[in-house]
Motif scaffolding. Structure first.
Motif, PDB file in Angstrom:
ATOM      1  N   HIS A  53       0.869  -1.121  -0.065  1.00 16.29           N
ATOM      2  CA  HIS A  53       0.085   0.068  -0.029  1.00 16.29           C
ATOM      3  C   HIS A  53       0.984   1.253  -0.124  1.00 16.29           C
ATOM      4  O   HIS A  53       2.232   1.136   0.174  1.00 16.29           O
ATOM      5  CB  HIS A  53      -1.018   0.080   1.228  1.00 16.29           C
TER       6      HIS A  53
ATOM      7  N   PRO B 211      -8.830  -3.754   1.212  1.00 12.61           N
ATOM      8  CA  PRO B 211      -8.909  -2.125   1.377  1.00 12.61           C
ATOM      9  C   PRO B 211      -9.113  -2.029   2.937  1.00 12.61           C
ATOM     10  O   PRO B 211      -9.961  -2.853   3.492  1.00 12.61           O
ATOM     11  CB  PRO B 211      -9.760  -1.880   0.445  1.00 12.61           C
TER      12      PRO B 211
ATOM     13  N   TRP C 295     -13.531   4.288   5.402  1.00 13.80           N
ATOM     14  CA  TRP C 295     -12.698   3.167   4.977  1.00 13.80           C
ATOM     15  C   TRP C 295     -13.066   1.994   6.105  1.00 13.80           C
ATOM     16  O   TRP C 295     -12.708   0.911   6.002  1.00 13.80           O
ATOM     17  CB  TRP C 295     -11.572   3.334   5.104  1.00 13.80           C
TER      18      TRP C 295
END
Length: 375
Positions: free
Chosen positions: A172, A230, A269
């Motif tokens: 990431h 994610p 998120w």
């Protein structure tokens, strides 16, 4: 007595071997309380350097006579002076070569295990920062995952293994440390992989790391399977290596889970984080050994010095994987957050290629503990 220097590597070996060590840290109290050299059997005394300018007589009774004593400061100079004063008083002491600045940069390579058909997997433990990097070596080729900015150690290690680095990955876009991935790839002409959803603002070319990618290292013996996961970032991607190991990036740690707020998107998120951990990871083999990109506390190190644990064990013991109520989970990951990493926005911009700080500035940006986890 002559004052001896203890290198960061020697100090790291004392951590890994669970040896006794008494540390006299002469930095300011707030710096010491924020970040110190952690060891399983270490003892500490924090006396700021300025309190010792008139001599060390008043602290002599607080120092052991039967243990190694290491004097520590930020950059070395103050610790040398204090160590010399203690030596003049008859104590056998050492100072930390390069200070906490050097400690922050030291990497300790540890073999994780053998792979099918002769490959090997190594973990690079950055004890002073809690960062974990990886190298897969197979049949003369190597791949590096989540490299730190101290790139020489990866390039030199591959040479020692008679391997050519052909692929470099970041799971990431890192916010707590400066990635060495692109620099390594440029130095050895390797392919640099980055998740495209994390790379929308980068200023350089990269290979898009997407769900289902398989990158072969060596003679078709090792598949690096990309798994889109994610939550910590919108592009976070995990790897399953050799059907044995799960490189989880900053999504899942041994003792905690990843924080979703380092790009200012915590509320957005949280659902992604839960989906990755509670559904995508739940569908994987519980026999996979989870190898994260960070560790939080020294107790997470295994007996061999590695950091890792079976996925099934984490589903049984890691609190972050056992919160049935979604609202409670949301509350945990949005309210139980440590302070932001030092200079995290500048670090993100450096990793995007938007700014190029000099080496000394990069050191300053990274100083301090790792803060990528939910507490």
């Amino acid at each position: 007595m002559a004052v001896k220097a203890m290198s960061p590597k020697e100090a790291a070996q004392k951590v890994m071997n669970k040896e006794d060590l008494f540390i006299l840290d002469v930095r300011n109290t707030d710096a010491f309380e924020d970040w110190k050299i952690d060891g399983h059997k270490f003892e500490y005394l924090n006396i700021p350097y300025f309190d010792l300018l008139d001599g060390v007589e008043e602290i002599m009774d607080k120092l052991p006579k039967d243990k190694d004593i290491l004097v520590v400061c930020a950059k070395e100079g103050s610790s040398v002076m204090v160590a010399e004063m203690l030596s003049d008083e008859g104590l056998d002491v050492s100072y930390l070569e390069g200070g906490m600045k050097a400690w922050s940069e030291h990497l300790e390579p540890v073999k994780v295990g053998d792979l099918t058909d002769g490959g090997e997997l190594y973990q690079f433990v950055r004890l002073g920062k809690g960062c974990l990097s990886y190298m897969v070596v197979s049949n003369g080729e190597a791949a590096v995952v989540d490299a730190t900015r101290m790139t020489d150690i990866f390039i030199d290690f591959a040479k020692e293994k008679n391997a050519e680095i052909t692929n470099v990955f970041d799971t990431h876009l890192h916010a707590d440390h400066i990635s060495g991935g692109r620099k390594i790839a440029e130095a050895v002409n390797a392919t640099y992989w980055l998740p495209p959803k994390d790379a929308e603002e980068v200023t350089f070319e990269y290979a898009a790391l997407e769900d289902g990618n398989k990158v072969v290292i060596g003679n078709s013996t090792i598949d690096i399977n990309a798994l889109y996961s994610p939550g910590h970032t919108i592009g976070s991607t995990s790897f399953v290596i050799d059907e044995k190991y799960l490189l989880s990036g900053d999504i899942l740690f041994v003792d905690s889970i990843g924080r979703p707020d380092l790009a200012g998107k915590a509320e957005d998120w949280v659902a992604d984080l839960r989906e990755s951990l509670y559904k995508r990871y739940k569908n994987l083999s519980m026999e996979l050994t989870v190898l994260p990109a960070h560790f939080m506390i020294i107790d997470e190190l295994n007996e061999d010095g590695t950091v890792g644990e079976k996925l099934g064990t984490l589903f049984a013991k890691n609190h972050g994987l056992n919160i049935e109520d979604e609202e409670e989970f949301r509350k945990l990951v949005s309210e139980n957050l440590p302070p932001q990493p030092n200079a995290y926005q500048e670090i993100r911009e450096t990793n995007m290629g938007k700014i190029t700080p000099d080496d000394e500035k990069q050191r300053e940006m990274e100083i301090g503990p790792n803060r990528c986890a939910v507490r």
